[in-house]
Design a protein around this motif. Sequence first.
Motif, PDB file in Angstrom:
ATOM      1  N   ASN A 425     -25.515   6.552  -7.554  1.00 62.83           N
ATOM      2  CA  ASN A 425     -25.039   6.904  -8.887  1.00 62.83           C
ATOM      3  C   ASN A 425     -23.805   7.789  -8.871  1.00 62.83           C
ATOM      4  OD1 ASN A 425     -26.471   6.203 -11.599  1.00 62.83           O
ATOM      5  ND2 ASN A 425     -28.086   6.229 -10.061  1.00 62.83           N
ATOM      6  N   GLY A 426     -23.291   8.109  -7.729  1.00 60.91           N
ATOM      7  CA  GLY A 426     -22.113   8.960  -7.657  1.00 60.91           C
ATOM      8  C   GLY A 426     -22.483  10.422  -7.566  1.00 60.91           C
ATOM      9  N   SER A 427     -21.615  11.192  -6.959  1.00 60.53           N
ATOM     10  CA  SER A 427     -21.884  12.612  -6.742  1.00 60.53           C
ATOM     11  C   SER A 427     -21.743  13.390  -8.050  1.00 60.53           C
ATOM     12  CB  SER A 427     -20.911  13.154  -5.694  1.00 60.53           C
ATOM     13  OG  SER A 427     -21.173  14.509  -5.422  1.00 60.53           O
ATOM     14  N   TRP A 449     -32.644  26.028 -13.518  1.00 64.74           N
ATOM     15  CA  TRP A 449     -31.297  26.053 -12.960  1.00 64.74           C
ATOM     16  C   TRP A 449     -30.908  24.746 -12.265  1.00 64.74           C
ATOM     17  CZ3 TRP A 449     -32.644  25.677  -7.860  1.00 64.74           C
ATOM     18  CH2 TRP A 449     -33.861  26.253  -7.457  1.00 64.74           C
ATOM     19  N   ILE A 450     -31.833  23.758 -12.283  1.00 71.60           N
ATOM     20  CA  ILE A 450     -31.477  22.417 -11.823  1.00 71.60           C
ATOM     21  C   ILE A 450     -30.794  21.698 -12.990  1.00 71.60           C
ATOM     22  CG2 ILE A 450     -32.290  20.225 -10.901  1.00 71.60           C
ATOM     23  CD1 ILE A 450     -34.803  21.654  -9.916  1.00 71.60           C
ATOM     24  N   LEU A 451     -29.573  21.238 -12.784  1.00 70.50           N
ATOM     25  CA  LEU A 451     -28.850  20.554 -13.858  1.00 70.50           C
ATOM     26  C   LEU A 451     -29.432  19.158 -14.100  1.00 70.50           C
ATOM     27  CD1 LEU A 451     -25.194  21.552 -12.910  1.00 70.50           C
ATOM     28  CD2 LEU A 451     -26.669  22.557 -14.671  1.00 70.50           C
ATOM     29  N   PRO A 452     -29.428  18.687 -15.338  1.00 67.42           N
ATOM     30  CA  PRO A 452     -30.001  17.361 -15.634  1.00 67.42           C
ATOM     31  C   PRO A 452     -29.221  16.232 -14.968  1.00 67.42           C
ATOM     32  CG  PRO A 452     -28.899  18.266 -17.566  1.00 67.42           C
ATOM     33  CD  PRO A 452     -28.927  19.355 -16.544  1.00 67.42           C
ATOM     34  N   PHE A 453     -29.948  15.190 -14.632  1.00 68.65           N
ATOM     35  CA  PHE A 453     -29.337  14.006 -14.001  1.00 68.65           C
ATOM     36  C   PHE A 453     -28.603  13.196 -15.029  1.00 68.65           C
ATOM     37  CE2 PHE A 453     -29.765   9.496 -12.736  1.00 68.65           C
ATOM     38  CZ  PHE A 453     -29.022   9.534 -11.570  1.00 68.65           C
ATOM     39  N   LYS A 454     -27.394  12.735 -14.684  1.00 63.92           N
ATOM     40  CA  LYS A 454     -26.599  11.896 -15.575  1.00 63.92           C
ATOM     41  C   LYS A 454     -26.516  10.505 -14.974  1.00 63.92           C
ATOM     42  CE  LYS A 454     -23.831  15.860 -17.061  1.00 63.92           C
ATOM     43  NZ  LYS A 454     -22.472  16.476 -17.072  1.00 63.92           N
TER      44      LYS A 454
END
Length: 456
Positions: A425-427, A449-454
């Motif tokens: 999915n890309g970095s 503090w884990i950013l949501p997956f896009k």
Amino acid sequence: MFRNFINRIVGSFKGERHIAPLAVLRMAFGAIMLISTIRFIAKGWIYDFYIAPKFYFPFYGFEWVKPLPGAVLYIIFACMAVSALFILIGFLYRIAITTFFTCFVYVELIDKTYYLNHYYFVSVIAFLLLLVPANRYFSIDVIRKPSLKVTSVPTWTINIFKWQLCFVYFCAGISKLNYDWMINAMPLRIWLPANDHLPVIGGLLDQTWVAFLFSWFGAFFDLSIGFLLLYKPTRKIAYLLVVIFHVFTGWLFKIGMFPYIMIFVTVIFFSEDFHKKLIEWLRNIFSRQYVPAPEQPVSLYFTAAKKKLLYSLLTAFIILQVLLPFRYLLYPGKLFWTEEGYRFSWRVMLMEKDGIGYFYVKDGTTGKRGEVINAQFLTPLQEKMMATQPDMILQYAHYLHDYYKDKGMNNPIVTVESYVTLNGNGSQLYIDSTVDLAKQQENFLPKKWILPFKDK
């Protein structure tokens, strides 16, 4: 209908069965563990994994488990190898299986960097072997003390292993019923082309339709194989599928001993007659003078107190096994991204995840900031695994905080600029780079503090 289904399951744990399948399972487990332990020692992994590192990533709640001095670790692995041999031949079985289980679990708890589903599976099977009388037939213990011999054991002592195997396969199948695996054929569309150099089939492995075929077949195999093994008319063909599937995946993906462990222990599904014939064949090999004689049936009986203890342990064990794979439902976000509730859930080879983390430490007083060279503290494998697992990132941040504080830095602030790619999915940015990770504590709550997956 549901009540009848539950009654059939409960009924499958009642009554008595011949002990032969349990004796064969003991030998199969002992043999594959002996080979695995010798292989681990021969590859130099004791030093690479447990002596060379400067820092370790213990499991949450087991921070007190520390690596012993190098010489002692070699002794522990030697004890594991000897114990596996004793399990195989049924010699001092209770001491052997207890020693193996204790040593194996200790080693696995030292550092989660090396967590694998099949290590967890070995721990589970070793625990169950602690509870059953697998040495009471065709063993050195019986030769030394003939009064130990029994021919019949409670059915649950055999069927609990069948249940565990069915559960492992079924959970692996359920976990494949996701968009990436079924609709995008990920990560097989990434992994299979890497093997296009292989003879005969190599030319096919870079074809997209092959990745989809493997993905769908893998899901069908895991979801159905337990039932096919339980059903007598399909058992032989099912076991052949087990052998083909695991040998093939082991050949393609280089996943160590896992395929062979599954092949060995799955023999438990075969009938009593199969196991008795196998034992007779082994007897003929090791004793040319052996003359078959009618067996005197001897049943094994547990006292009421022992039954109560065993049933309590089994009930707690089954409940825990059922709950652990589904605890991820308590957490928000994409499981493969956050990995909260991922371990101990029988999710096997479901994602291609890679990343890199740039750690920064800032003096809380002067504001002076510098980048950490991870290679000074971590082995290459530790750094690779840490970069994509939030709980390990947090542990490392706390280590860096303590390290620089001991060096004289005032109130070290630890942040990370982490980039991770998941299933092609890309970095993308993984961790909130503004958060001081040294102030975040490990617990069972979601990590905000884990950013949501896009999804791209």
